[in-house]
Design a protein around this motif. Structure first.
Motif: not given
Length: 406
Positions: A186-208
């Motif tokens: 049920y954490k994936y109810l936030g799937n769209p929000a997670y995707a937007v956050a990853l998009m805006l901070l994508f370089e940090f996602g790649v870093m992690l």
């Protein structure tokens, strides 16, 4: 699509990443065979398919020369010119059009450096030039992800085990549910929000991505190598933040805040662009994913086929392809990640012709179509019991792969 026929199993090949046939994922038991491709063609056809693609790759390698060297050097010159122009215009915040032009120029510079220069050089696409400034071993790009760790998670893990659950961390980047075979929570109810956050901070996602961040989430103790990765990520991020958010803004004196904002906007623009190009090349509805048993002891032809089935292209003009690092030709990139990306458009027609001849889908479409497909999938998979159109090969017609009697 050609009609499936009964097939006999033949010995599987050896393995490796992209320059040789990939290694077996699990064990070397001759009784275990890769299942990829059996719903499309015979083993004999798979072997011929692999030989045809090897021929294309070798033809490009044999033709590399001055034109390719001039191209990457000219792109680097253009990128540096855009960066200098952008940073110079940051000194003119009192002239809004000049400041906006500066942000746009710096954004384009960062996109070029990330996509066509950094990504492709660190793949080793220009190592044949023996130029230390364009060496895949030494180059480190202009974002917070350390090149050393990116090359491990991307060049090796992702490109060897493309779209294999449990082996390819790029499936959802550990945050987004992008495939129906990712267990639902049920954490994936936030799937769209997670995707937007990853998009805006994508370089940090790649870093992690290059750190043992799963250890952190699970409370598991991180080993010595993992701690080194954390330190590399910390140090690289600190250097980048110091450069973009302290040093360059300070150089503009009284315009510190406007330069700080301009640099931040440029980084976000680059992140949004990179996220969309990458997700549209990997996760449209037609793209397939696999389980580890699908690829056990896969042959060269099966490895090529998995790359093809697990990728999608984006149509566009020449400038669009350059700004995408030619990752708009994600199919060709997954087939031949070590070839200079500028060569992908010229071989795309040959790849497509081979796909048509073997009855294989060559997934491609304009950016708006691919973005729409990815967005729809992300939203649909946020809900329990809702599935995107499956990309797993088990949904294909069932094929009898029982070995013939000895």
């Amino acid at each position: 699509m050609s009609t499936p026929r009964k097939r006999n199993l033949i010995p599987a090949g050896s393995a490796s990443a992209h320059n040789e046939a990939p290694k077996p994922l699990v064990g070397t038991d001759d009784a275990k065979r890769a299942t990829i491709g059996l719903e499309y063609m015979t083993y004999e056809q798979l072997e011929e398919f692999g030989r045809e693609l090897d021929t294309i790759r070798q033809k490009v390698l044999d033709d590399l020369g001055q034109e390719d060297a001039d191209y990457i050097r000219n792109v680097i010159k253009a990128q540096r010119g855009l960066e200098v122009t952008g940073r110079a215009l940051m000194f003119l915040p009192f002239i809004p059009p000049a400041w906006l032009a500066g942000v746009a120029s710096l954004s384009l510079s960062k996109i070029l450096e990330n996509m066509e220069i950094g990504h492709n050089i660190m793949h080793g696409q220009y190592d044949w030039m023996n130029d230390p400034k364009i060496s895949g071993h030494d180059y480190d790009w202009d974002n917070v992800a350390p090149g050393e760790d990116w090359k491990r998670t991307h060049n090796f893990e992702h490109h060897t085990y493309t779209n294999i659950h449990g082996k390819d961390q790029d499936i959802g980047y550990g945050l987004v549910r992008i495939d129906e075979d990712q267990p639902y929570s049920y954490k994936y109810l936030g799937n769209p929000a997670y995707a937007v956050a990853l998009m805006l901070l994508f370089e940090f996602g790649v870093m992690l991505h290059g750190t043992p961040w799963n250890d952190l989430l699970s409370g598991k103790k991180t080993d010595a190598e993992g701690m080194k990765a954390w330190r590399r990520a910390r140090d690289k991020a600190a250097r980048q933040m110091l450069k973009d958010y302290v040093l360059f803004p300070a150089l503009t004196g009284p315009f510190f805040l406007s330069t700080l904002a301009g640099n931040g906007i440029a980084n976000v623009v680059r992140n949004i662009w990179a996220f969309n190009i990458i997700f549209c090349g990997h996760f449209p509805a037609e793209v397939k994913t696999f389980h580890q048993e699908d690829a056990e002891n896969e042959t060269r032809g099966q490895w090529y086929l998995r790359q093809l089935l697990g990728s999608a292209n984006i149509t566009g003009g020449k400038l669009f392809h350059i700004m995408s690092g030619n990752l708009s030709h994600q199919i060709e990139h997954h087939l031949f990640p070590d070839l200079p990306a500028r060569r992908y458009p010229e071989i795309a027609g040959e790849i497509r012709e081979i796909c048509e001849r073997y009855g294989l889908e060559y997934t491609t479409g304009p950016l708006r179509k691919q973005v729409g497909s990815v967005v729809k999938k992300i939203c649909r998979l946020a809900l329990p019991g809702r599935k995107a159109p499956s990309g797993h090969p088990e949904d294909a017609p069932v094929v009898d792969v029982t070995p013939a009697a000895a």
